[in-house]
Design an enzyme around this catalytic site. Structure first.
Site, PDB file in Angstrom:
ATOM      1  N   LEU A   1       6.724   5.853   9.025  1.00  0.00           N
ATOM      2  CA  LEU A   1       6.415   4.604   9.724  1.00  0.00           C
ATOM      3  C   LEU A   1       7.154   3.419   9.103  1.00  0.00           C
ATOM      4  CD1 LEU A   1       2.552   4.949  10.286  1.00  0.00           C
ATOM      5  CD2 LEU A   1       4.307   4.782  12.073  1.00  0.00           C
TER       6      LEU A   1
ATOM      7  N   HIS B   1      10.364  -1.927   8.095  1.00  0.00           N
ATOM      8  CA  HIS B   1       9.318  -2.450   7.213  1.00  0.00           C
ATOM      9  C   HIS B   1       9.773  -2.575   5.754  1.00  0.00           C
ATOM     10  CE1 HIS B   1       5.110  -3.506   6.651  1.00  0.00           C
ATOM     11  NE2 HIS B   1       4.999  -2.653   5.641  1.00  0.00           N
TER      12      HIS B   1
ATOM     13  N   ASP C   1      10.500  -3.720  12.648  1.00  0.00           N
ATOM     14  CA  ASP C   1       9.345  -3.265  11.880  1.00  0.00           C
ATOM     15  C   ASP C   1       8.323  -2.602  12.805  1.00  0.00           C
ATOM     16  OD1 ASP C   1       7.086  -3.007  10.218  1.00  0.00           O
ATOM     17  OD2 ASP C   1       7.585  -4.832   9.115  1.00  0.00           O
TER      18      ASP C   1
ATOM     19  N   TRP D   1       0.845  -1.195   0.000  1.00  0.00           N
ATOM     20  CA  TRP D   1       0.000   0.000   0.000  1.00  0.00           C
ATOM     21  C   TRP D   1       0.886   1.252   0.000  1.00  0.00           C
ATOM     22  CZ3 TRP D   1      -0.886   4.394   2.865  1.00  0.00           C
ATOM     23  CH2 TRP D   1      -2.068   5.095   2.578  1.00  0.00           C
TER      24      TRP D   1
ATOM     25  N   PHE E   1       3.225   7.893   6.578  1.00  0.00           N
ATOM     26  CA  PHE E   1       3.392   6.466   6.317  1.00  0.00           C
ATOM     27  C   PHE E   1       4.825   6.156   5.895  1.00  0.00           C
ATOM     28  CE2 PHE E   1       2.786   2.676   3.496  1.00  0.00           C
ATOM     29  CZ  PHE E   1       2.419   1.787   4.497  1.00  0.00           C
TER      30      PHE E   1
ATOM     31  N   SER F   1       4.360  -6.408   2.114  1.00  0.00           N
ATOM     32  CA  SER F   1       3.262  -5.927   2.943  1.00  0.00           C
ATOM     33  C   SER F   1       1.918  -6.323   2.338  1.00  0.00           C
ATOM     34  CB  SER F   1       3.392  -4.410   3.123  1.00  0.00           C
ATOM     35  OG  SER F   1       2.596  -3.956   4.186  1.00  0.00           O
TER      36      SER F   1
END
Length: 515
Positions: free
Chosen positions: A140, A224, A198, A13, A137, A75
């Protein structure tokens, strides 16, 4: 298990195919396989498309896959990859690798994931301000990684053209997916890679996935996006996974019949010199790597062809005894008549040299050894025939050769249409194991052609058209060639249709003794 022919990459995403590039380059060095990136609807080049229902999406993605592939997903892409691989009747996928993919992204039934309240707040924030939330994001995904600052910069540098409607539906899909049962029921091999730090997949979830009996590897020092911060380490794991699936596949066996190679080049002897533009350029470049002060009394021009390399060697080493050795007898016959500069001519295979031990001062080979797949045997022969102070100068081809033609064919059908060559890592490893030391490096050369017809004519003219064992024999239909031409036209540049050649150069000697 069928041989693995393709690696397919599916992003997560908020991404597209761009962030895969460092991993693609690393995998390219280690695996001589086509690498294909598929973008999700609403993202990247497909940003105008709507996000479909899950069943429709899975069907679309499966239809886009080539035959005999390993599917690699990050992911959300990894969660979808598992769903695709578990569909009944799927035959294209022979292995799945997920990267940073939880079984349930959002926590449920005591399964560790992102707290539902946190996810709902993130979704609401995205609806209100997509770009600011996307930047959050990026942070993150980078959090906890040893290369966190650099990762954030790389990710934010690729600011997307967001399709808010599709991205929200993709978020909802991410929240709804539940792959827990698939971890236990999946019938094909799978590997699950995670970064230990992560921020989006808890360590507790990784432990749960391991408890389900899934094959899990946890990478230190990354979050991640391990494929972006540690691409070489991820590429190594992909190589080991692919080799475990098909130890006797094209990665280890010979996709070419040597007699077919000899016949193909023999038939091209008369037309070769008129078409061998890249071959002559590479041969000249390889010759520049020779040292003038080398005392080469006996030289073997390995894969001598029509004798162009022998001619350069005679100019460089006028007093040396030059032996022209080639697999194709018709090539040697042509060289004897049209370019008689060698002192001897031998028809033989490079992997079985009819030469005495320790007698050759220089092995010179330009654009010939790519037809050898048993590299340990090849290098053992090179080492055996070299004199104590002997040298090797080699130019060969890597898997990036004719990438545009291969990718265009992939849009037409799933057949094998382009010759496959071994990657740089294999050549380095074989040279090191044989104790031949020195330089092993590659370069990319780009040519341009006016038309597909012109390219095909040149490949046939040098005998380098498709001679894979897996190639379909017989005439290629006009309709399929038309589809190929249309696919290739999409790559046209101002100079013409691009054609890439990956050239691997080696300057080697016993124990690195290079004068």
């Amino acid at each position: 298990m069928s041989q693995i022919e393709n690696l397919v990459f599916l992003h997560g995403w908020g991404g597209d195919k761009g962030p895969w590039q460092p991993l693609l380059e690393a995998v390219h060095e280690q695996l001589g396989l086509p690498l294909i990136c598929i973008e999700l609807p609403g993202f990247g080049e497909r940003r105008e498309q709507a996000w479909p229902r899950l069943e429709v999406l899975l069907q679309q993605l499966y239809q886009a896959l080539p035959q005999n592939c390993v599917l690699v997903g990050h992911s959300l892409g990894g969660m979808l990859a598992l769903q695709i691989a578990a569909r009944p009747g799927q035959e294209k996928i022979h292995g799945v690798v997920t990267i940073s993919a939880n079984a349930c992204f959002v926590e449920r039934d005591n399964w560790p994931g992102m707290p539902r309240r946190t996810f709902d707040r993130f979704r609401s924030a995205f609806v209100q301000d997509p770009y600011a939330t996307w930047e959050r994001f990026c942070a993150l995904q980078s959090h906890g990684d040893n290369a966190m600052r650099d990762l954030v910069k790389q990710l934010k540098a690729r600011k997307p053209n967001i399709n808010p409607g599709a991205w929200v539906k993709a978020l909802d899909c991410l929240a709804e997916l539940d792959n827990r049962d698939l971890l236990q029921s999946l019938e094909i091999p799978a590997l699950h890679l995670f970064g230990k730090r992560d921020a989006l997949v808890p360590l507790a979830a990784i432990e749960e996935i391991q408890a389900y009996g899934a094959a899990v590897e946890v990478m230190e020092g990354c979050g991640h996006k391990p494929q972006l911060s540690q691409p070489r380490q991820v590429a190594e794991r992909l190589r080991h996974f692919v080799e475990s699936l098909s130890p006797s596949s094209a990665l280890a066996s010979e996709p070419f019949d040597k007699s077919a190679v000899a016949r193909s080049f023999g038939r091209a002897a008369a037309s070769y010199d008129d078409c061998a533009h890249i071959q002559r350029a590479v041969c000249r470049q390889l010759m520049k790597m020779a040292e003038r002060h080398w005392e080469s009394r006996i030289i073997v021009d390995l894969g001598s062809g029509t004798g162009f390399g022998s001619e350069l060697l005679r100019q460089h080493f006028p007093k040396a005894k030059i032996i022209a050795l080639d697999l194709a007898e018709d090539m040697l016959r042509f060289a004897r008549t049209e370019r008689p500069l060698a002192d001897g001519y031998i028809t033989a295979d490079a992997e079985q040299l009819p030469l005495a031990d320790g007698t050759v001062d220089l092995v010179f080979s330009s654009m010939a050894l790519q037809w050898c797949y048993r590299l340990p045997q090849l290098f053992a022969e090179l080492r055996r025939v070299l004199s104590p102070a002997g040298q090797c100068l080699v130019a060969t081809l890597g898997p990036g050769t004719l990438a545009e033609l291969r990718d265009s064919w992939a849009l037409v059908d799933s057949g094998v249409h382009v010759n496959r060559f071994l990657p740089l890592a294999n050549w380095r490893e074989a040279a090191a194991q044989s104790q031949l030391c020195g330089e092993v490096l590659d370069e990319q050369r780009l040519l341009h052609f006016d038309s597909l017809r012109q390219l095909m004519k040149e490949l046939k003219g040098v005998g380098a058209h498709n001679i894979n064992r897996a190639a379909k024999r017989g005439m290629t239909g006009r309709a399929r060639l038309q589809r190929l031409a249309e696919a290739y036209e999409g790559l046209r540049q101002p100079k013409g249709l691009p054609v890439s050649y990956e050239v691997i150069y080696m300057k080697l000697a016993l124990g690195g003794n290079q004068g």
